[in-house]
Design an enzyme around this catalytic site. Structure first.
Site, PDB file in Angstrom:
ATOM      1  N   GLU A 171     -12.668   7.752  -7.419  1.00  0.00           N
ATOM      2  CA  GLU A 171     -11.595   8.868  -7.111  1.00  0.00           C
ATOM      3  C   GLU A 171     -10.524   8.761  -8.369  1.00  0.00           C
ATOM      4  O   GLU A 171     -10.255   7.590  -8.934  1.00  0.00           O
ATOM      5  CB  GLU A 171     -10.926   8.904  -5.941  1.00  0.00           C
ATOM      6  CG  GLU A 171     -11.729   9.164  -4.946  1.00  0.00           C
ATOM      7  CD  GLU A 171     -11.052   9.212  -3.432  1.00  0.00           C
ATOM      8  OE1 GLU A 171      -9.834   8.705  -3.514  1.00  0.00           O
ATOM      9  OE2 GLU A 171     -11.685   9.528  -2.612  1.00  0.00           O
ATOM     10  N   HIS A 228      -3.351  -1.594   0.263  1.00  0.00           N
ATOM     11  CA  HIS A 228      -3.839  -0.271   0.756  1.00  0.00           C
ATOM     12  C   HIS A 228      -3.938  -0.117   2.396  1.00  0.00           C
ATOM     13  O   HIS A 228      -4.852   0.699   2.993  1.00  0.00           O
ATOM     14  CB  HIS A 228      -5.240  -0.064   0.052  1.00  0.00           C
ATOM     15  CG  HIS A 228      -5.232   0.210  -1.163  1.00  0.00           C
ATOM     16  ND1 HIS A 228      -4.477   0.889  -1.890  1.00  0.00           N
ATOM     17  CD2 HIS A 228      -5.822  -0.653  -2.290  1.00  0.00           C
ATOM     18  CE1 HIS A 228      -4.556   0.809  -3.367  1.00  0.00           C
ATOM     19  NE2 HIS A 228      -5.587  -0.246  -3.470  1.00  0.00           N
ATOM     20  N   ARG A 248     -12.226   7.877  15.627  1.00  0.00           N
ATOM     21  CA  ARG A 248     -11.626   6.937  16.696  1.00  0.00           C
ATOM     22  C   ARG A 248     -10.214   7.252  16.965  1.00  0.00           C
ATOM     23  O   ARG A 248      -9.668   7.948  16.076  1.00  0.00           O
ATOM     24  CB  ARG A 248     -12.019   5.469  16.216  1.00  0.00           C
ATOM     25  CG  ARG A 248     -11.198   5.261  14.933  1.00  0.00           C
ATOM     26  CD  ARG A 248     -11.427   3.820  14.342  1.00  0.00           C
ATOM     27  NE  ARG A 248     -11.158   3.511  13.081  1.00  0.00           N
ATOM     28  CZ  ARG A 248      -9.982   3.134  12.339  1.00  0.00           C
ATOM     29  NH1 ARG A 248      -8.621   3.581  13.167  1.00  0.00           N
ATOM     30  NH2 ARG A 248      -9.623   3.302  11.071  1.00  0.00           N
ATOM     31  N   LYS A 268     -17.784   7.558   3.144  1.00  0.00           N
ATOM     32  CA  LYS A 268     -16.749   8.294   2.512  1.00  0.00           C
ATOM     33  C   LYS A 268     -17.453   9.454   1.371  1.00  0.00           C
ATOM     34  O   LYS A 268     -16.839  10.476   1.294  1.00  0.00           O
ATOM     35  CB  LYS A 268     -15.781   7.419   1.741  1.00  0.00           C
ATOM     36  CG  LYS A 268     -14.939   6.628   2.552  1.00  0.00           C
ATOM     37  CD  LYS A 268     -13.625   5.951   1.789  1.00  0.00           C
ATOM     38  CE  LYS A 268     -13.286   4.746   2.275  1.00  0.00           C
ATOM     39  NZ  LYS A 268     -12.477   5.012   3.504  1.00  0.00           N
TER      40      LYS A 268
HETATM   41  P1  ADP Z   1      -9.574   3.121   4.305  1.00  0.00           P
HETATM   42  O1  ADP Z   1     -10.830   3.547   4.806  1.00  0.00           O
HETATM   43  O2  ADP Z   1      -9.738   1.817   3.728  1.00  0.00           O
HETATM   44  O3  ADP Z   1      -8.386   3.092   5.080  1.00  0.00           O
HETATM   45  P2  ADP Z   1      -8.786   5.028   2.406  1.00  0.00           P
HETATM   46  O4  ADP Z   1      -9.665   6.131   1.531  1.00  0.00           O
HETATM   47  O5  ADP Z   1      -8.317   5.779   3.743  1.00  0.00           O
HETATM   48  O6  ADP Z   1      -9.440   3.806   2.754  1.00  0.00           O
HETATM   49  O7  ADP Z   1      -7.643   4.830   1.582  1.00  0.00           O
HETATM   50  C1  ADP Z   1      -6.625   3.802   1.976  1.00  0.00           C
HETATM   51  C2  ADP Z   1      -5.300   3.892   1.110  1.00  0.00           C
HETATM   52  O8  ADP Z   1      -5.394   3.739  -0.504  1.00  0.00           O
HETATM   53  C3  ADP Z   1      -4.633   5.251   1.258  1.00  0.00           C
HETATM   54  O9  ADP Z   1      -3.936   5.306   2.183  1.00  0.00           O
HETATM   55  C4  ADP Z   1      -3.994   5.496  -0.100  1.00  0.00           C
HETATM   56  O10 ADP Z   1      -2.652   4.510  -0.201  1.00  0.00           O
HETATM   57  C5  ADP Z   1      -4.710   4.521  -1.107  1.00  0.00           C
HETATM   58  N1  ADP Z   1      -5.640   5.602  -1.893  1.00  0.00           N
HETATM   59  C6  ADP Z   1      -6.742   6.059  -1.495  1.00  0.00           C
HETATM   60  N2  ADP Z   1      -7.308   6.962  -2.196  1.00  0.00           N
HETATM   61  C7  ADP Z   1      -6.310   7.078  -3.425  1.00  0.00           C
HETATM   62  C8  ADP Z   1      -6.235   7.630  -4.567  1.00  0.00           C
HETATM   63  N3  ADP Z   1      -7.403   8.398  -5.017  1.00  0.00           N
HETATM   64  N4  ADP Z   1      -5.135   7.684  -5.215  1.00  0.00           N
HETATM   65  C9  ADP Z   1      -4.203   6.657  -4.970  1.00  0.00           C
HETATM   66  N5  ADP Z   1      -4.052   6.113  -3.836  1.00  0.00           N
HETATM   67  C10 ADP Z   1      -5.282   6.156  -2.990  1.00  0.00           C
HETATM   68  P1  ADP Z   2      -7.769   2.335   8.436  1.00  0.00           P
HETATM   69  O1  ADP Z   2      -9.075   2.299   8.456  1.00  0.00           O
HETATM   70  O2  ADP Z   2      -7.400   3.923   7.797  1.00  0.00           O
HETATM   71  O3  ADP Z   2      -6.898   1.509   7.871  1.00  0.00           O
HETATM   72  P2  ADP Z   2      -6.197   1.896  10.804  1.00  0.00           P
HETATM   73  O4  ADP Z   2      -4.775   1.909  10.268  1.00  0.00           O
HETATM   74  O5  ADP Z   2      -6.007   2.463  12.176  1.00  0.00           O
HETATM   75  O6  ADP Z   2      -7.050   2.826  10.139  1.00  0.00           O
HETATM   76  O7  ADP Z   2      -6.581   0.519  10.958  1.00  0.00           O
HETATM   77  C1  ADP Z   2      -7.834   0.007  11.588  1.00  0.00           C
HETATM   78  C2  ADP Z   2      -8.336  -1.357  11.112  1.00  0.00           C
HETATM   79  O8  ADP Z   2      -7.717  -2.553  11.650  1.00  0.00           O
HETATM   80  C3  ADP Z   2      -9.646  -1.466  10.807  1.00  0.00           C
HETATM   81  O9  ADP Z   2     -10.282  -1.029   9.969  1.00  0.00           O
HETATM   82  C4  ADP Z   2      -9.711  -3.027  11.041  1.00  0.00           C
HETATM   83  O10 ADP Z   2     -10.021  -3.590   9.684  1.00  0.00           O
HETATM   84  C5  ADP Z   2      -8.721  -3.577  11.900  1.00  0.00           C
HETATM   85  N1  ADP Z   2      -8.933  -3.982  13.239  1.00  0.00           N
HETATM   86  C6  ADP Z   2     -10.239  -3.802  13.811  1.00  0.00           C
HETATM   87  N2  ADP Z   2     -10.074  -4.257  14.977  1.00  0.00           N
HETATM   88  C7  ADP Z   2      -8.826  -4.840  15.308  1.00  0.00           C
HETATM   89  C8  ADP Z   2      -8.297  -5.389  16.261  1.00  0.00           C
HETATM   90  N3  ADP Z   2      -8.839  -5.572  17.757  1.00  0.00           N
HETATM   91  N4  ADP Z   2      -6.971  -5.658  16.198  1.00  0.00           N
HETATM   92  C9  ADP Z   2      -6.275  -5.663  15.119  1.00  0.00           C
HETATM   93  N5  ADP Z   2      -6.885  -4.909  13.964  1.00  0.00           N
HETATM   94  C10 ADP Z   2      -8.276  -4.439  14.193  1.00  0.00           C
HETATM   95 MG    MG Z   3      -7.725   5.067   5.563  1.00  0.00          MG
END
Ligand code: ADP
Ligand code: ADP
Ligand code: MG
Length: 674
Positions: A200, A235, A297, A116
């Site tokens: 952040e 989250h 992805r 990130k």
């Molecule tokens: P991940 O890789 O676990 O998906 P993200 O950076 O996409 O991490 O953040 C996941 C969630 O956390 C976001 O969808 C949002 O709800 C919350 N989030 C992330 N960054 C912020 C922020 N700067 N302020 C408030 N909420 C945040």
């Molecule tokens: P984000 O990473 O922003 O949360 P998604 O909402 O697309 O994105 O969620 C993907 C997440 O689902 C992965 O980061 C992982 O923790 C989880 N995951 C991975 N493989 C599987 C699977 N085969 N079935 C269900 N969940 C999975």
């Molecule tokens: Mg995310």
């Protein structure tokens, strides 16, 4: 195009990818762990190769075994799904080195977005707005604390390697910063093997709006509109929709452009999602959205985009990976109607969404139609284990507008039946009916803001559960009796229509539902069963139980649900809701601790103790955090359920514990104090 493709994933996404492969006439190869032998996705695939034991580290994450399976089967390409190896640049490089096509972007594009911090730097350079914060190399706690103070509280600590909401901590006050940092690092090290973090500015009441992008290797890139994924817990997304409620077309264009710019900046290829966080304190504003991360992805929630565009994104991925041009350009793309997806999880929302494991005694999903799509990887009789994500299914609904789509969602959720495990289906149904949701007033704090309404007790629902349980008990007993008579030859009694063994007799039962004992009296009168609980009375007629499917008339209302007895547990489910009651006459090894004024804290699932937060003889009050357990890659904090004193403490930091293992015992204060 490829003839044979290996799917390096499991569950619903493996099923989803295989469906498109088979539609296109491409042979599918599944890889599975020992735990997934016979799972739905292995039955859909044309070939199955077992690659190791249940833990993902020893199977789905073993790049060498996956590649070996590709060689062995002659697969020309690997679709990684999401999670597991999907964002692993080293794996993508290994595939290339061995002459197998990785269906996804280049290793360098994955690497550019994989972390990130580096991603934010790259985006700043490409002129894409990023969330203000600190994403430097230096990681000393004191320096990070200073950065947090500079940014201004509240701040969000995020694992640089994070995903799936893990390794993330919101910090509201400087004094809480170091402890939160430690927690985030520990979770990040456990889940990603990398404890680096970034900080952040924490936006309050923001919306998560992401843009689906697609690029080919001929320099073309398009966006397939946005998805709003603001409804989250821990989250992590639970409800996703497209288009975003209230999105003005000018802002859609601005966000789409920013996402395409992000993709082009890193030489992207294939499907990707650029996630933005929008500060909506002044409404949706094209000046106030910020890049959070890019997922290189296919995303869990890609079906909502498919529904509003009429496209198959997996087909697009295959075409692009095979070297074809994007099938459509931006001007040819259209957005039609409104789609909503909900993720159905085996979890207990009332216990901070604690994942649930165990057998699915019955699983019934709404029928698929022009309005409803169901993506799942499990069927009745499967078990949900501790090794993988507890997501059971995704329900995707579509209609011409958001209001109609939400109505479809309520209807679909009412048809969900999961017997044996707690799920979030009832919570999702309440969300789908909540006025704020219907008004489009969604934000990432929605579930906690509306906690009171969304988690309120529902007496009418509990009554129906009780009625179904009683009917199930009676019908099971009748069937057993009939069976016993059948075994001893033809009984003239069977001919007596409406005859009941217990005719006229009144029985009193005590069934426990949740924490509440429910005392009912039961009496047969001809073909009617009369139930009474206090002042409430029900007449039951027309009771049938086939397998686990239970149906009856209760005071003239048709109730349909599922019912099963397992030892001293009665499992009842109906309309998306599921519960366990105590059998009224099967003796259970009862926990008498509550009667002794004790509370025994047990491990809710197998895991590792990562923190013991109290000491022996310490006085605690309701809600005091006691023990921190790491299980299913998440940290769970077990809290005191009563005021008292720690009278026994057996939990040891670092120790592995089994589900149900006693961690500590609390005694009511009066007795515990000297
Ligand atoms: P991940 O890789 O676990 O998906 P993200 O950076 O996409 O991490 O953040 C996941 C969630 O956390 C976001 O969808 C949002 O709800 C919350 N989030 C992330 N960054 C912020 C922020 N700067 N302020 C408030 N909420 C945040
Ligand atoms: P984000 O990473 O922003 O949360 P998604 O909402 O697309 O994105 O969620 C993907 C997440 O689902 C992965 O980061 C992982 O923790 C989880 N995951 C991975 N493989 C599987 C699977 N085969 N079935 C269900 N969940 C999975
Ligand atoms: Mg995310």
């Amino acid at each position: 195009m490829f003839d044979r493709v290996l799917v390096a994933n499991r569950g619903e996404i493996a099923c989803r990818v295989i469906r498109t492969l088979s539609r296109l006439g491409i042979r599918s190869v599944a890889v599975c762990s020992e735990a997934d032998r016979g799972a739905l996705f292995t039955r859909l695939a044309d070939q199955v190769i077992e690659i190791g034991p249940a833990p993902a580290r020893e199977s789905y994450l073993r790049a060498d075994r996956v590649l070996e399976a590709a060689k062995q089967s002659g697969a020309q390409a690997i679709h990684p799904g999401y999670g597991f190896l999907s964002e692993n640049a080293a794996f993508a490089a290994q595939c290339a080195a061995q002459g197998v096509c990785f269906i996804g972007p280049s290793p360098s594009a994955i690497a550019a977005m994989g972390m990130k911090d580096a991603a934010k730097v790259a985006m700043e350079q490409a002129g894409v707005p990023v969330v203000p914060g600190y994403h430097g190399e230096a990681q000393e706690p004191e320096l990070l604390a200073m950065q947090a103070a500079r940014i201004g509280f509240p701040v969000l600590i995020k694992a640089v390697a994070g995903g799936g909401g893990k390794g993330m901590r919101r910090v509201d006050r400087p004094a809480e910063f170091l402890a939160a940092l430690e927690g985030a690092r520990r979770e990040a090290a456990g889940a990603f093997g990398d404890e680096r973090v970034l900080i952040e500015k924490y936006l309050t009441r923001p919306r998560h709006i992401e843009v689906q992008v697609f690029a080919d290797r001929h320099g073309h890139a398009v966006h397939l509109y946005e998805r709003d994924c603001s409804l989250q817990r821990r989250h992590q997304k639970v409800v996703e929709e497209a288009p975003a409620p209230g999105m003005p077309s000018e802002m859609r264009a601005v966000m789409g452009d920013a996402a395409v710019r992000a993709a082009l900046a890193i030489g992207y290829e294939g499907a990707g999602t650029v996630e933005f966080i929008a500060d909506v304190s002044q409404g949706l504003d094209p000046e106030r959205f910020y890049f959070m991360e890019m997922n290189t992805r296919l995303q869990v929630e890609h079906p909502v985009t498919e529904r509003i565009t009429g496209l198959d994104l997996v087909e697009w991925q295959l075409r692009v990976a095979a070297g074809e041009r994007l099938p459509l350009d931006q001007a040819q793309l259209n957005l039609h109607g409104h789609a909503i997806e909900v993720r159905l999880y085996a979890e207990d929302p009332a216990q901070e969404y604690l994942p649930q494991t165990g057998p699915l005694l019955a699983l019934q999903m709404p029928a698929e139609s022009a309005h409803v799509r169901v993506d799942t990887g499990v069927v009745s009789g499967d078990s949900v284990g501790i090794f993988y994500d507890p997501m059971l299914a995704k329900l995707i609904v579509w209609d011409l507008d958001r209001e109609a789509s939400a109505r479809q969602l309520r209807k679909a959720l009412a048809q969900v039946e999961v017997l044996g495990l707690k799920t979030n289906a009832a919570l999702l149904a309440r969300v789908a009916a909540h006025p704020a949701f219907l008004a489009g007033d969604v934000h990432t704090g929605f579930l906690s803001e509306h906690q009171a309404a969304l988690f309120a007790d529902d007496a009418a629902r509990d009554e129906r559960t009780l009625v179904l349980a009683c009917a199930g008990l009676l019908e099971t007993r009748r069937q057993k009796a009939a069976c016993a008579r059948g075994a001893s030859g033809v009984s003239p009694w069977d001919a007596l229509d409406g005859f009941r063994v217990n005719e006229g007799r009144q029985e009193s039962w005590c069934l426990r539902l949740g924490d509440a004992p429910r005392s009912v009296s039961v009496r047969h009168e001809g073909d009617t069963i009369r139930l009474r609980e206090g002042a409430r009375a029900w007449q039951l007629r027309d009771v049938t139980l086939e397998g686990t499917a239970l149906s009856l008339l209760s005071n003239g209302e048709r109730l349909r649900g599922h019912y099963a007895e397992r030892g001293a547990d009665l499992h009842v489910s109906f309309a998306g809701h599921s519960d366990v009651l105590e059998h009224p006459w099967v003796e259970r090894a009862r926990d008498r601790s509550a009667e002794r004024g004790e509370s025994v804290i047990k491990a809710p699932m197998p895991g590792k103790i990562i923190g013991v937060l109290v000491t022996a003889r310490q006085r605690v009050s309701v809600g005091t955090p006691l023990v921190r357990l790491e299980a299913m890659k998440m940290e769970h904090t077990l809290k005191a359920s009563m005021d008292g004193v720690v009278s026994e403490l057996s939990a040891q930091p670092g120790e592995q514990v089994e589900a149900g293992g006693t961690l500590l015992v609390l005694k009511a204060s009066e007795e515990g104090s000297p």
